[in-house]
Design a protein around this motif. Sequence first.
Motif, PDB file in Angstrom:
ATOM      1  N   SER A  39       7.262 -23.062  91.809  1.00 22.94           N
ATOM      2  CA  SER A  39       6.477 -24.289  91.701  1.00 22.94           C
ATOM      3  C   SER A  39       5.414 -24.145  90.634  1.00 22.94           C
ATOM      4  N   ASP A  40       4.854 -25.271  90.243  1.00 23.35           N
ATOM      5  CA  ASP A  40       3.669 -25.316  89.377  1.00 23.35           C
ATOM      6  C   ASP A  40       3.894 -24.599  88.045  1.00 23.35           C
ATOM      7  N   HIS A  42       3.804 -26.494  85.165  1.00 24.12           N
ATOM      8  CA  HIS A  42       2.873 -27.237  84.300  1.00 24.12           C
ATOM      9  C   HIS A  42       3.300 -27.151  82.836  1.00 24.12           C
ATOM     10  N   ASP A  79       5.127 -30.190  90.246  1.00 24.17           N
ATOM     11  CA  ASP A  79       4.292 -29.913  89.071  1.00 24.17           C
ATOM     12  C   ASP A  79       5.060 -29.101  88.037  1.00 24.17           C
ATOM     13  N   HIS A 152       5.816 -30.159  97.979  1.00 26.59           N
ATOM     14  CA  HIS A 152       4.863 -29.576  97.035  1.00 26.59           C
ATOM     15  C   HIS A 152       3.545 -29.226  97.692  1.00 26.59           C
ATOM     16  N   SER A 184      -4.909 -20.583  87.490  1.00 32.93           N
ATOM     17  CA  SER A 184      -4.483 -20.517  88.885  1.00 32.93           C
ATOM     18  C   SER A 184      -5.639 -20.388  89.859  1.00 32.93           C
ATOM     19  N   HIS A 214       1.343 -26.073  94.945  1.00 28.34           N
ATOM     20  CA  HIS A 214       0.147 -26.879  94.709  1.00 28.34           C
ATOM     21  C   HIS A 214      -1.152 -26.091  94.640  1.00 28.34           C
ATOM     22  N   HIS A 216      -1.522 -22.902  94.223  1.00 28.08           N
ATOM     23  CA  HIS A 216      -1.347 -21.753  93.320  1.00 28.08           C
ATOM     24  C   HIS A 216      -1.637 -20.416  93.999  1.00 28.08           C
ATOM     25  N   CYS A 293       2.490 -19.651  91.911  1.00 25.05           N
ATOM     26  CA  CYS A 293       2.658 -20.485  90.724  1.00 25.05           C
ATOM     27  C   CYS A 293       3.369 -19.699  89.628  1.00 25.05           C
TER      28      CYS A 293
END
Length: 381
Positions: A39-40, A42, A79, A152, A184, A214, A216, A293
């Motif tokens: 996840s995450d 970005h 994300d 998330h 993070s 989400h 991190h 993350c």
Amino acid sequence: MLNKLLENYEKTINSYLTRLYNEAAEITVQKGSGFIIFSDLHMGNGRKNDDFKKNAEIFNSALQEYYFNRNYTLVLNGDIEELQKFNMSSIRSRWADTYRLFDNFAFEDRLIKITGNHDDNILSELNDQRYNEQQAVKLIGKNNATPIFIFHGHQASVYYRYLNRLNSFLLRYIVNPVGIRNFSKKHRHMKKMRIEKRSYNFSRTNRIISIIGHTHRPLFESLSRADSLHFSIETLLRMYRKADFQNRKNIELQILELKRKYDICIDSKPEYEPASLLYSKGIPVPCLFNTGCTIGKRGITGIEVTSDTISLVHWFDSRVSNRFLFNSEPVPEPLEKNTTIHKVVLRSDKLDYIFDSINLLSGVKKTGELNPLVCNADLSA
């Protein structure tokens, strides 16, 4: 009056999470397959404010050389694109190689893409939906085994659900031009900590495993890295008094090493700071997991799930210190081609143990909760 408002606020969030859970797509777990959840990311446009750029090689190499060849299903848990700072065309243009990897997984029906608060507008832009993005999924196995709920995490906050467009405006036109990056350490914000607590309470009440992102902050069985070390130290301390002289010396050395690692966590790694006291005063129920993350300072973290095991893994490259590379236990595993990139399993446990712990530690089951008590934890279909 204030307490009543807060109570209604929490009820509203819990009702939304219940609806999210009930409407989540169900994914059947096939025997012999695995899931890797990141996840995450970005992902940005590749310039100085692109948080993904620093660890992109680690991420791409792990997907290409490890997870794709081992028949894992890739779960991108929110994300993924940083659409609050950049437009989709610039992101896809810069990270075309990464999207080709996503396409490879998707072609074999091994890609699940979930939206977060930084990329949720994909759901309202049909032209941007490349992978049938969703808000949540459930991993379901045979005999109606307790599902694993993947979302998330921002859904546990009214702010991120209803004021996300305002947040997007601030990021794109104020934060991003100034050059503030999305480090993070954001997890230290109390809003993020409350999100963890709500996700934990929802999972404990309904006796399910939830995997979020989400914040991190990597979590395994509702515990941070510091929590895990703390419990290991306590176990050794109880063994110490009963041990003979030689074993006492060995236990003493183990305690000293664990304490050293614990002190490092507290002093320099706030993402690993204790989490258990945030959730409850009693024994933490091992129902909440967090992937961490992909933009961490020391690499990327993710959650692996097979039909009977769940693991927290850390991928990193040669930028980490040699002390971590050569003194870690278990020993880090290098990739076959890109040998500068390593994987280490930080924590791992059997799902049957986790499900049993959730069922036995969550208290008396209430009418209307989401799923029946299940003893069979094998997720394979």
